[in-house]
Motif scaffolding. Structure first.
Motif, mmCIF file in Angstrom:
data_model
loop_
_atom_site.group_PDB
_atom_site.id
_atom_site.type_symbol
_atom_site.label_atom_id
_atom_site.label_comp_id
_atom_site.label_asym_id
_atom_site.label_seq_id
_atom_site.Cartn_x
_atom_site.Cartn_y
_atom_site.Cartn_z
ATOM 1 N N LEU B 59 -5.469 30.505 106.427
ATOM 2 C CA LEU B 59 -6.687 30.562 105.603
ATOM 3 C C LEU B 59 -6.547 29.733 104.331
ATOM 4 N N ILE B 60 -5.373 29.814 103.684
ATOM 5 C CA ILE B 60 -5.203 29.083 102.427
ATOM 6 C C ILE B 60 -5.233 27.580 102.684
ATOM 7 N N ILE B 61 -4.485 27.136 103.711
ATOM 8 C CA ILE B 61 -4.450 25.686 103.976
ATOM 9 C C ILE B 61 -5.814 25.201 104.438
ATOM 10 N N SER B 62 -6.510 26.015 105.229
ATOM 11 C CA SER B 62 -7.857 25.599 105.657
ATOM 12 C C SER B 62 -8.768 25.422 104.448
ATOM 13 N N ALA B 63 -8.624 26.329 103.484
ATOM 14 C CA ALA B 63 -9.454 26.237 102.284
ATOM 15 C C ALA B 63 -9.144 24.950 101.510
ATOM 16 N N ILE B 64 -7.835 24.640 101.388
ATOM 17 C CA ILE B 64 -7.449 23.411 100.683
ATOM 18 C C ILE B 64 -8.022 22.192 101.420
ATOM 19 N N VAL B 65 -7.878 22.214 102.747
ATOM 20 C CA VAL B 65 -8.315 21.075 103.555
ATOM 21 C C VAL B 65 -9.821 20.851 103.432
ATOM 22 N N VAL B 66 -10.607 21.928 103.465
ATOM 23 C CA VAL B 66 -12.055 21.708 103.405
ATOM 24 C C VAL B 66 -12.485 21.243 102.004
ATOM 25 N N LEU B 67 -11.701 21.657 101.010
ATOM 26 C CA LEU B 67 -12.016 21.197 99.652
ATOM 27 C C LEU B 67 -11.819 19.674 99.557
ATOM 28 N N ILE B 68 -10.687 19.221 100.100
ATOM 29 C CA ILE B 68 -10.424 17.775 100.114
ATOM 30 C C ILE B 68 -11.493 17.066 100.947
ATOM 31 N N ASN B 69 -11.831 17.680 102.085
ATOM 32 C CA ASN B 69 -12.867 17.099 102.946
ATOM 33 C C ASN B 69 -14.194 16.953 102.221
ATOM 34 N N ALA B 70 -14.549 17.989 101.464
ATOM 35 C CA ALA B 70 -15.835 17.969 100.765
ATOM 36 C C ALA B 70 -15.899 16.758 99.851
ATOM 37 N N ILE B 71 -14.788 16.483 99.163
ATOM 38 C CA ILE B 71 -14.781 15.370 98.209
ATOM 39 C C ILE B 71 -14.708 14.022 98.934
ATOM 40 N N PHE B 72 -13.673 13.866 99.781
ATOM 41 C CA PHE B 72 -13.488 12.555 100.396
ATOM 42 C C PHE B 72 -14.524 12.273 101.490
#
Lengths: 318, 263
Positions: B59-72
């Motif tokens: 869950l934590i890594i997925s959250a980090i990944v989607v945050l990066i995805n949202a920006i990039f």
């Protein structure tokens, strides 16, 4: 404030949108840029607003050189053809946008928004979203939004183009009165000659990136300087190299020797006016405009042959 | 009218059967399996420290990944829609590559590139960074593809209007562009999250599956199945499923609320 565009040229690829165009709009004037699509009128307006950069030439607003000033610092109010509402904001927030960007005190913003919504007759709709407004209301909201920042000049791009005929008529009238009230120098772009003549004090007729003629509606109608202006401003008959307005074509009861005969092909009743489509002996078709009373008196009907006189044909040097 | 109504009934029936076979029955079977030992066993399975660590990591890594995805993802979509450059169509086609590539192949490629003996000198194999990297790769298209069409339709004159009202580029971005794109970004994020939570193929090689360190939920489930501990596998699966569903539902609601007046 006065607006001046000096020797402005603009090309998009191989297409020349503006070719050495100069325009002066006096302080407080209401001017129309009139022309067919592709004539460069919108490009000129966008260059004055700073939304487009000219390839050559300069723009001066209120005596100040603004050619290199970005749009946000020009103090120009711009109303877009399709209003460009901020769809995710309420009417209130749309109108307040320019002031909140300028970080004005909240009380001042509230007072100004209230005043403007009253001016454009949208009081009570402040909490609506653009998707809940009609075309005419959106148009007035866009105008209030542009006026909120007290622009030095107001620029409108085809402001009534997307509205139906009745609303358009009301808004034209209203824009004229608004201009009388607030007296901000205004330029609006239109392809509709009737609209330009009804609203503007001065009209600049444009064609193919150049200015054909500048003048009051009456000047342009009565003394067009070339065939383009003659045929763009008002209806016209072309007879060889000569041009005749339909209302100058006289249909006579009796030939007095100066007339030619013409066959009536069709009689169209347009209310007060009657348009008569005629065929001349040499086979050319022209139209004449007469009053209802006149048509009744002459008992005009299809198939009739009557004497017709064509006074004052206008010929332009090639 | 009758024909149309008949057709619509038939359509609804087909949709119902199709969804049942493909989605509802498997989910029901999963829930049933996870409940075979009663709620006490279910709790025991999901409170197993290794399971808890795997779920938390996921869950934590997925959250980090989607945050990066949202920006990039938004930046990539912006460049692809607003900028012109040679090779733009090829770049645009490349965005879908993570969808086209079998994820296990992606895993192999990432391991070869960012693993031991990396030709670019980056060795992240068997670390949490590798999980982020692999998940970023497989979820790349979601935000890009959901923002792109909206950005394409976004009325440029809205930005020009803001500019003529005195807004600088950053204000235009913050107050006009981002709020208009928010629903699309959110829905791309929701899909990325759901995908990241369930991702298996690209992770199984590069993470090394070290319990308490790089073992994610899906790999834990796989391991439990191999140990013939089906109730544990089912219980953790249910937790992952619920987490994905809750996030998906919450973000969908948020996106719908945001887009209420925009579209």
């Amino acid at each position: 404030m006065a607006i001046e565009a000096r020797h402005v040229s603009k090309r998009f690829g191989t297409f020349t949108a503006l070719d050495d165009v100069s325009v002066t709009v006096d302080d407080g004037a209401l001017m129309a840029l009139l022309g067919p699509s592709g004539s460069g009128k919108s490009t000129l307006l966008r260059i004055i607003a700073g939304l487009e950069t000219p390839d050559e030439g300069e723009v001066v607003i209120g005596g100040e050189q603004v050619t290199d000033t970005p749009a946000r610092s020009r103090g120009v109010g711009f109303v877009f053809q399709h209003y460009a509402p901020f769809k995710h904001m309420t009417v209130h927030d749309n109108v307040a946008f320019g002031l909140s960007v300028r970080r004005r005190p909240k009380a001042e913003i509230e007072a100004r928004v209230k005043e403007l919504l009253g001016l454009v007759r949208l009081d009570g709709l402040a909490e609506r979203y653009p998707s809940q407004l009609s075309g005419g209301q959106l148009q007035r909201m866009a105008l209030a939004r542009a006026l909120a920042v007290q622009p030095k000049v107001l620029l409108l791009d085809e402001p009534f183009g997307a509205l139906d005929a009745q609303v358009r008529g009301e808004l034209r009238e209203w824009l004229r009165r608004l201009h009388e009230e607030i007296h901000v120098t205004t330029i609006f772009v239109t392809h509709d000659q009737e609209e330009a003549m009804e609203v503007a004090e001065q009209i600049v007729v444009m064609n193919k990136g150049r200015i054909e003629q500048t003048g009051t509606p009456r000047d342009l109608y009565e003394s067009p300087s070339n065939e383009f202006v003659m045929s763009f401003i008002g209806p016209v008959n072309r007879i060889g190299d000569a041009y005749v307005r339909p209302h100058d074509v006289e249909i006579l009861a009796h030939d007095d020797g100066s007339a030619t005969e013409a066959l009536i092909k069709r009689v169209v009743h347009l209310g007060f006016e009657v348009r008569v489509e005629l065929t001349l002996p040499d086979g050319r078709d022209i139209s004449a405009q007469v009053t209802r009373a006149n048509a009744a008196e002459l008992e005009l009907h299809e198939g009739q042959i009557l004497p017709v006189r064509l006074p004052r044909p206008r010929v332009f040097a090639a | 009218m009758v024909g149309a109504r008949g057709g619509s009934v038939l359509g609804k029936g087909l949709l119902g059967i199709y969804l049942s076979v493909l989605v509802l029955l498997p989910v029901a079977a999963l829930l049933a399996k996870s409940g075979t030992g009663g709620t006490s066993q279910f709790w025991r399975e999901i409170s197993n420290p290794e399971a808890v660590a795997a779920i938390k990591l996921t869950l934590i890594i997925s959250a980090i990944v989607v945050l990066i995805n949202a920006i990039f993802g938004t930046i990539i979509a912006w460049v692809l829609v607003r900028d012109e450059f040679p090779g733009k169509r090829i770049v645009n086609a490349l965005i879908d590559l993570p969808f086209a590539l079998p994820t296990i192949v992606a895993g192999v490629v990432l391991l070869a590139l960012y693993g031991k003996g990396s030709p670019v000198g980056i060795d992240v194999a068997f670390t949490r960074a590798a999980i982020v990297l692999a998940l970023l790769f497989v979820t790349l298209p979601f935000v890009v593809r959901s923002v792109q069409p909206v950005l394409h339709e976004l009325d440029v004159s809205m930005e020009e209007a803001a500019e003529s009202l005195g807004a600088g580029p950053l204000t235009v971005l913050r107050r006009i562009v981002l709020p208009s794109l928010a629903p699309a970004i959110i829905s791309g994020v929701a899909l990325s999250f759901a995908r990241a939570v369930g991702e298996f193929g690209s992770l199984v090689l590069i993470t090394g599956n070290l319990p308490f360190k790089t073992e994610v939920g899906s790999v834990y489930v796989f391991g439990q199945i191999q140990n013939e501990n089906l109730p544990a596998a089912a219980a953790v699966s249910v937790v992952l499923l619920v987490a994905a569903l809750v996030v998906l539902a919450a973000l969908t609601l948020l996106s719908r609320w945001r887009s209420k007046h925009v579209l």
